[in-house]
Write a protein that holds these residues in place. Structure first.
Motif, PDB file in Angstrom:
ATOM      1  N   VAL A  30       0.867  -1.184   0.000  1.00  0.00           N
ATOM      2  CA  VAL A  30       0.000   0.000   0.000  1.00  0.00           C
ATOM      3  C   VAL A  30       0.900   1.230   0.000  1.00  0.00           C
ATOM      4  O   VAL A  30       2.039   1.181   0.475  1.00  0.00           O
ATOM      5  CB  VAL A  30      -0.941   0.025   1.229  1.00  0.00           C
ATOM      6  CG1 VAL A  30      -1.911  -1.131   1.164  1.00  0.00           C
ATOM      7  CG2 VAL A  30      -0.151   0.007   2.524  1.00  0.00           C
ATOM      8  N   ARG A  77      -5.051   5.768  -5.529  1.00  0.00           N
ATOM      9  CA  ARG A  77      -5.066   6.015  -4.085  1.00  0.00           C
ATOM     10  C   ARG A  77      -3.909   6.943  -3.761  1.00  0.00           C
ATOM     11  O   ARG A  77      -2.811   6.789  -4.311  1.00  0.00           O
ATOM     12  CB  ARG A  77      -4.910   4.701  -3.315  1.00  0.00           C
ATOM     13  CG  ARG A  77      -5.087   4.826  -1.802  1.00  0.00           C
ATOM     14  CD  ARG A  77      -4.883   3.476  -1.124  1.00  0.00           C
ATOM     15  NE  ARG A  77      -5.735   2.451  -1.716  1.00  0.00           N
ATOM     16  CZ  ARG A  77      -5.546   1.145  -1.539  1.00  0.00           C
ATOM     17  NH1 ARG A  77      -4.529   0.709  -0.803  1.00  0.00           N
ATOM     18  NH2 ARG A  77      -6.370   0.269  -2.110  1.00  0.00           N
ATOM     19  N   SER A  78      -4.153   7.911  -2.888  1.00  0.00           N
ATOM     20  CA  SER A  78      -3.126   8.902  -2.577  1.00  0.00           C
ATOM     21  C   SER A  78      -2.797   8.924  -1.089  1.00  0.00           C
ATOM     22  O   SER A  78      -3.696   8.925  -0.246  1.00  0.00           O
ATOM     23  CB  SER A  78      -3.590  10.303  -3.007  1.00  0.00           C
ATOM     24  OG  SER A  78      -2.658  11.284  -2.591  1.00  0.00           O
ATOM     25  N   SER A  79      -1.501   8.942  -0.798  1.00  0.00           N
ATOM     26  CA  SER A  79      -1.022   9.193   0.561  1.00  0.00           C
ATOM     27  C   SER A  79      -0.204  10.473   0.577  1.00  0.00           C
ATOM     28  O   SER A  79       0.748  10.628   1.335  1.00  0.00           O
ATOM     29  CB  SER A  79      -0.175   8.012   1.060  1.00  0.00           C
ATOM     30  OG  SER A  79      -0.963   6.859   1.203  1.00  0.00           O
ATOM     31  N   SER A  84      -5.208  13.709  -5.373  1.00  0.00           N
ATOM     32  CA  SER A  84      -6.449  13.035  -4.994  1.00  0.00           C
ATOM     33  C   SER A  84      -6.768  11.942  -5.993  1.00  0.00           C
ATOM     34  O   SER A  84      -6.250  11.938  -7.124  1.00  0.00           O
ATOM     35  CB  SER A  84      -7.620  14.037  -4.957  1.00  0.00           C
ATOM     36  OG  SER A  84      -7.350  15.094  -4.069  1.00  0.00           O
ATOM     37  N   GLN A  85      -7.637  11.035  -5.586  1.00  0.00           N
ATOM     38  CA  GLN A  85      -8.098   9.985  -6.491  1.00  0.00           C
ATOM     39  C   GLN A  85      -8.673  10.611  -7.757  1.00  0.00           C
ATOM     40  O   GLN A  85      -9.444  11.575  -7.711  1.00  0.00           O
ATOM     41  CB  GLN A  85      -9.157   9.147  -5.789  1.00  0.00           C
ATOM     42  CG  GLN A  85      -9.651   7.966  -6.604  1.00  0.00           C
ATOM     43  CD  GLN A  85     -10.805   7.267  -5.920  1.00  0.00           C
ATOM     44  OE1 GLN A  85     -11.850   7.880  -5.656  1.00  0.00           O
ATOM     45  NE2 GLN A  85     -10.640   5.984  -5.609  1.00  0.00           N
TER      46      GLN A  85
END
Length: 336
Positions: A30, A77-79, A84-85
């Motif tokens: 992830v 998916r963004s961390s 952003s998505q």
């Protein structure tokens, strides 16, 4: 979640072969803080990768490496709070059908008035290479004569059109009658030379350019460049963008010794890497977008579909398969 990846399993000897590449599968984790889970939409295949495989273009590509080139991807998916998505990003990325990458170094594509693929072609490294090298090294002046080798390719087709915009007479060297028709009709070159059927390129150059050549935009090298450079005017400028004719040679190429010509004709011969101009990319994109809006520049792309097509697309660069920029479409955009 499994990712398909493309690995270079052996260094090509001569022309690259499908056996030099291998698809593997790998389990992905992830995204950690500052990372993005990306779904590639387009991946660029470029001639310089062949030079990198032979140790002639940094960073080198070694047997066992996952291949990396520029691509455009959608954020799944963004961390990282900057993304952003559903956002689209561009940058260097591994040849995978899904991947995790650091957000730093990726460009957020916010203005999508043009197709996404354009940001890897006319507004990408190819268009920027044509623009900056011609402006900064070629320094074209109205009324001068310019020859472009590899003129139907991604960089050459744009370079020739910029030369026309700036008032030059532009001759393109290509490898088929179809490409000759393309550059003289769609891209408005003044004339084309098909090096595969022309029995005396030197004589044809002299016929088409009785006033001599002031600028040579070289994507090819080899005997084609020998003929062009021998017809340069005093103080001519040679922009060395690539030498694709030599990339797959298994023996060291020989040819005419150019230094006497450089001395007596007082020539400037300069190579470049597009990274030399990275601090000015936005300037270049603005100018190219302006010319696109004015309908002064046109572009074409060759797009193959499917992750497994990456090796064939890359090999096609050396067979003359592509017109304009060669890209591989990996997946379609998601509608959230």
């Amino acid at each position: 979640m499994k990712s398909r990846l493309m690995r270079l399993v052996s260094i090509p000897e001569g022309m690259p072969q499908p056996s030099n590449f291998k698809i593997e599968h790998e389990e992905l984790g992830v995204p950690a803080n500052g990372e993005l889970l990306l779904k590639p939409i387009y991946i660029s295949v470029d001639p310089y990768l062949r030079a990198a495989m032979s140790g002639g273009h940094p960073p080198n590509l070694n047997a066992g490496d996952i291949i990396i080139s520029r691509g455009i991807a959608e954020v799944v998916r963004s961390s990282d709070k900057r993304f952003s998505q559903g956002d689209f990003v561009m940058g260097y990325m591994e040849w995978r059908d899904i991947l995790i990458a650091k957000a730093d170094g990726l460009i957020h594509l916010k203005n999508n008035a043009l197709p996404l693929s354009a940001y890897l072609s006319v507004l990408g490294s190819t268009g920027l290479s044509a623009y900056f090298s011609l402006i900064e090294i070629g320094k074209p002046k109205r009324g001068e004569t310019m020859i472009v080798s590899g003129a139907a390719g991604a960089v050459g087709s744009i370079a020739g059109q910029i030369g026309k915009i700036l008032g030059c007479k532009v001759i393109g060297i290509v490898g088929s009658e179809e490409k000759a028709q393309l550059i003289t009709s769609a891209f408005q070159f003044d004339a084309a030379i098909n090096y595969k059927t022309n029995k005396d390129i030197n004589a044809t150059i002299q016929e088409l350019c009785p006033e001599g050549i002031d600028i040579y935009f070289d994507n090819v090298g080899g005997t084609v460049s020998d003929a062009v450079i021998s017809n340069m005017n005093d103080y001519g400028r040679v922009i060395v963008c690539g030498t694709i004719a030599d990339y797959n040679n298994t023996m060291k190429a020989t040819g005419p010794r150019l230094l006497p010509l450089v001395v007596f004709k007082k020539l400037l011969i300069q190579g470049f890497l597009i990274g030399d101009y990275k601090d000015r990319f936005e300037e270049g994109r603005r100018q190219l977008q302006h010319w696109l809006a004015e309908d002064k520049i046109h572009y074409t792309e060759t797009i193959m579909e499917g992750f497994e097509q990456l090796p064939d697309a890359f090999i096609g660069l050396f067979n003359g398969t592509n017109k304009g920029k060669m890209l591989v479409k990996i997946s379609s955009c998601t509608i959230y």
